[in-house]
Structures are given as structure tokens and as C-alpha cells.
Scaffold this motif. Structure first.
Motif, PDB file in Angstrom:
ATOM      1  N   GLN A  63      -7.415   7.688 -10.539  1.00 14.98           N
ATOM      2  CA  GLN A  63      -7.225   7.315  -9.145  1.00 14.98           C
ATOM      3  C   GLN A  63      -5.748   7.458  -8.769  1.00 14.98           C
ATOM      4  OE1 GLN A  63      -8.898   3.352  -8.850  1.00 14.98           O
ATOM      5  NE2 GLN A  63     -10.940   4.150  -8.473  1.00 14.98           N
ATOM      6  N   SER A  64      -5.495   7.420  -7.475  1.00 15.36           N
ATOM      7  CA  SER A  64      -4.125   7.538  -6.976  1.00 15.36           C
ATOM      8  C   SER A  64      -3.583   6.164  -6.621  1.00 15.36           C
ATOM      9  CB  SER A  64      -4.097   8.445  -5.742  1.00 15.36           C
ATOM     10  OG  SER A  64      -4.772   7.809  -4.663  1.00 15.36           O
ATOM     11  N   LEU A  65      -2.273   6.081  -6.454  1.00 16.90           N
ATOM     12  CA  LEU A  65      -1.665   4.824  -6.017  1.00 16.90           C
ATOM     13  C   LEU A  65      -2.207   4.386  -4.663  1.00 16.90           C
ATOM     14  CD1 LEU A  65       2.100   5.371  -6.996  1.00 16.90           C
ATOM     15  CD2 LEU A  65       0.391   4.006  -8.213  1.00 16.90           C
TER      16      LEU A  65
ATOM     17  N   LEU B 243       4.884   1.670 -10.048  1.00 15.17           N
ATOM     18  CA  LEU B 243       3.520   1.222  -9.805  1.00 15.17           C
ATOM     19  C   LEU B 243       2.544   1.958 -10.721  1.00 15.17           C
ATOM     20  CD1 LEU B 243       3.599   1.136  -5.892  1.00 15.17           C
ATOM     21  CD2 LEU B 243       4.115  -0.725  -7.489  1.00 15.17           C
ATOM     22  N   GLN B 244       1.365   1.373 -10.913  1.00 18.21           N
ATOM     23  CA  GLN B 244       0.378   1.960 -11.822  1.00 18.21           C
ATOM     24  C   GLN B 244      -0.972   2.090 -11.125  1.00 18.21           C
ATOM     25  OE1 GLN B 244       0.157  -0.362 -15.431  1.00 18.21           O
ATOM     26  NE2 GLN B 244       2.376  -0.501 -15.636  1.00 18.21           N
TER      27      GLN B 244
ATOM     28  N   HIS C  69      -5.231   1.791  -4.190  1.00 16.37           N
ATOM     29  CA  HIS C  69      -5.112   0.379  -4.541  1.00 16.37           C
ATOM     30  C   HIS C  69      -4.223  -0.383  -3.560  1.00 16.37           C
ATOM     31  CE1 HIS C  69      -6.742   1.464  -8.491  1.00 16.37           C
ATOM     32  NE2 HIS C  69      -5.798   2.386  -8.591  1.00 16.37           N
ATOM     33  N   PHE C  70      -4.405  -1.710  -3.577  1.00 18.30           N
ATOM     34  CA  PHE C  70      -3.377  -2.620  -3.111  1.00 18.30           C
ATOM     35  C   PHE C  70      -2.600  -3.068  -4.343  1.00 18.30           C
ATOM     36  CE2 PHE C  70      -6.162  -3.424   0.645  1.00 18.30           C
ATOM     37  CZ  PHE C  70      -5.222  -3.111   1.619  1.00 18.30           C
ATOM     38  N   HIS C  71      -1.286  -3.175  -4.208  1.00 17.75           N
ATOM     39  CA  HIS C  71      -0.430  -3.600  -5.302  1.00 17.75           C
ATOM     40  C   HIS C  71       0.255  -4.896  -4.904  1.00 17.75           C
ATOM     41  CE1 HIS C  71      -0.900   0.520  -6.929  1.00 17.75           C
ATOM     42  NE2 HIS C  71      -0.812   0.877  -5.651  1.00 17.75           N
TER      43      HIS C  71
ATOM     44  N   THR D 198       0.851  -1.180   0.000  1.00 18.86           N
ATOM     45  CA  THR D 198       0.000   0.000   0.000  1.00 18.86           C
ATOM     46  C   THR D 198       0.887   1.230   0.000  1.00 18.86           C
ATOM     47  OG1 THR D 198      -1.883   1.090   1.086  1.00 18.86           O
ATOM     48  CG2 THR D 198      -0.190   0.169   2.515  1.00 18.86           C
ATOM     49  N   VAL D 199       0.373   2.329  -0.554  1.00 15.97           N
ATOM     50  CA  VAL D 199       1.131   3.576  -0.682  1.00 15.97           C
ATOM     51  C   VAL D 199       0.344   4.684   0.002  1.00 15.97           C
ATOM     52  CG1 VAL D 199       2.119   5.247  -2.292  1.00 15.97           C
ATOM     53  CG2 VAL D 199       2.107   2.810  -2.886  1.00 15.97           C
TER      54      VAL D 199
END
Length: 239
Positions: free
Chosen positions: A192-194, A186-187, A197-199, A118-119
Motif C-alpha cells: 500500500q501507499s502512504l 512514515l511507514q 493510511h492516516f498516520h 494524511t499524505v
């Protein structure tokens, strides 16, 4: 000796003429040998052994096809969105990571585990708190496979982490990285922002999936379980 015939078979003289008889040629008759016939049980056992050998040889190929076509997550049939092409970890120059004490951390040091990333900024707003809580719950929900997944919080600014968050971060990797460097790796989904999301990063260091916002815990858990099943034969627990 009188009264005995000492001549070899096929030789001798003609009794009427006294001349030597012409030798008779020897004949060798070759008879066909009987074909060996195996008992039915023995033949059946041999065929079964050959079939088992063929199956053992073909098992890796069959397993790879099953993994690729039936287990591997496919975009459109899973909650997560596959990143195509996958994005490998940048080197330290392109992604300068540091821990909370300011020590440099090489991105390659994070390889060897599945990473649920997460960011968010260090101040950690309401969305950040929710993501960190859900991140911890998701890992625990994986049961015996949780040791194969690491929680990672990438802080994209220089803000201090609020002390009340620290107890919840036990066991997580908390690292700082410049926002522009993260955006180059990351994308986020359009608009939306980083942080939304979960990456997911695989043990080889490839960024390969993101989960859409808002997060659906049960759907994310389902996808993570599929990923862990598909990689069970090559990804042992622990780094």
C-alpha cells in the motif's frame, strides 16, 4: 529535746547496747506503668489516615500501570497499528518541510499537539478528497478534545492545490515534503501507499501509529479517544 527522736530514719543507737545502729538501706520499688490504651475510634482514625497517606504516595505508580496496561493502545486489540519502534521527527535536513508559500517550516515546530496526518499529491484524487473529509470529521467528533489534535496534509509533490479544496482546509496544516523524505519517516503497510493510511504523531514528535486502509471512521475515533484519555495528565490542550 527531751522526749523527741531527732535521729534520721534508718540511723540511731541500739537501746540495749548503746551502740550506733547500722544504717538500713533505702529501698526503691519500681512499679510497672499502665500501658496507654487509645480509644477504638481514635485508633481507627489513625489507621485510616495512614492508609490514605500510603494511597496518595502509591497513586502515581498505580495510575501509570493502569495507563500502560489498560488504556494504552496495544497492537492486536485496537484498529490502529503501533509503529515499533516509534519514529521521532527527522530534523529539517532529513525532512525539508515548506508551507504553500514556499517558506521553510522546522519539523520541531509541529510538536505539542497530536497530529492526524494524511499524505497525497497536490492534485488530490478521489482517495485524497475522502481522506481530507474524514480527517476533518474525525477531529470534530472528538468534541472538547478536538483542540488537542491538528489536521495535517503533507503534499508529496509540487502540484498546485486545487482552489476548490481550500475552504475545506481551513484550520489544517498544509505542508509540502519530498516523497522520498516522507518514505524514510512514515511507514505504509506492505503493498500500500502512504496515501492509503492516516498516520498519528504524538505531541513529543514521535510517529507512533497508522490506521489501516480502507479507513474505518468509528474504529479510528475509538482509538483516538483512547490515546487522548491516556495522555490527559501530561498533554494540555494547545501548543
Amino acid at each position: 529535746m527531751s522526749g523527741s527522736n531527732s535521729s534520721s530514719p534508718g540511723y540511731g543507737s541500739d537501746a540495749r547496747t548503746g551502740e550506733a545502729a547500722t544504717p538500713e538501706p533505702l529501698n526503691f520499688a519500681v512499679h510497672s506503668l499502665p500501658s496507654p490504651v487509645l480509644p477504638r475510634a481514635q485508633a481507627r482514625h489513625g489507621r485510616l489516615k495512614m492508609l490514605l497517606v500510603l494511597l496518595v504516595c502509591a497513586a502515581p505508580v498505580i495510575a501509570s500501570y493502569v495507563t500502560y496496561y489498560l488504556i494504552r493502545p496495544q497492537g492486536g486489540t485496537n484498529h490502529g497499528v503501533l509503529i515499533q519502534p516509534q519514529q521521532p521527527f527527522p530534523d529539517l535536513g532529513a525532512l525539508p518541510l515548506t508551507d504553500l508559500q514556499g517558506a521553510s517550516v522546522a519539523p520541531a515546530a509541529l510538536k505539542g499537539q497530536w497530529l492526524l496526518v494524511t499524505v497525497a499529491g497536490g492534485a488530490c484524487d478521489a482517495l485524497c478528497e475522502r481522506q481530507l473529509y474524514l480527517q476533518r470529521q474525525l477531529r470534530e467528533a472528538l468534541g472538547k478534545n478536538r483542540s488537542r489534535v491538528d489536521r495535517v496534509w503533507l503534499i508529496d509533490d509540487k502540484a498546485a492545490v486545487r482552489p476548490e479544496l481550500l475552504p475545506a482546509l481551513q484550520g489544517a496544516l498544509v505542508l509540502r515534503a519530498p516523497r522520498e523524505a516522507l518514505a524514510g519517516w512514515l511507514q505504509a503497510a506492505p503493498g500500500q501507499s502512504l496515501a492509503a493510511h492516516f498516520h498519528v504523531v504524538d505531541p513529543l514528535g514521535n510517529y507512533m501509529m497508522r490506521f489501516p486502509a480502507p479507513s474505518d471512521a468509528s474504529a479510528i475515533k475509538h482509538d483516538l479517544e483512547k490515546l487522548l484519555r491516556a495522555s490527559a495528565n501530561w498533554d494540555p490542550a494547545g501548543r
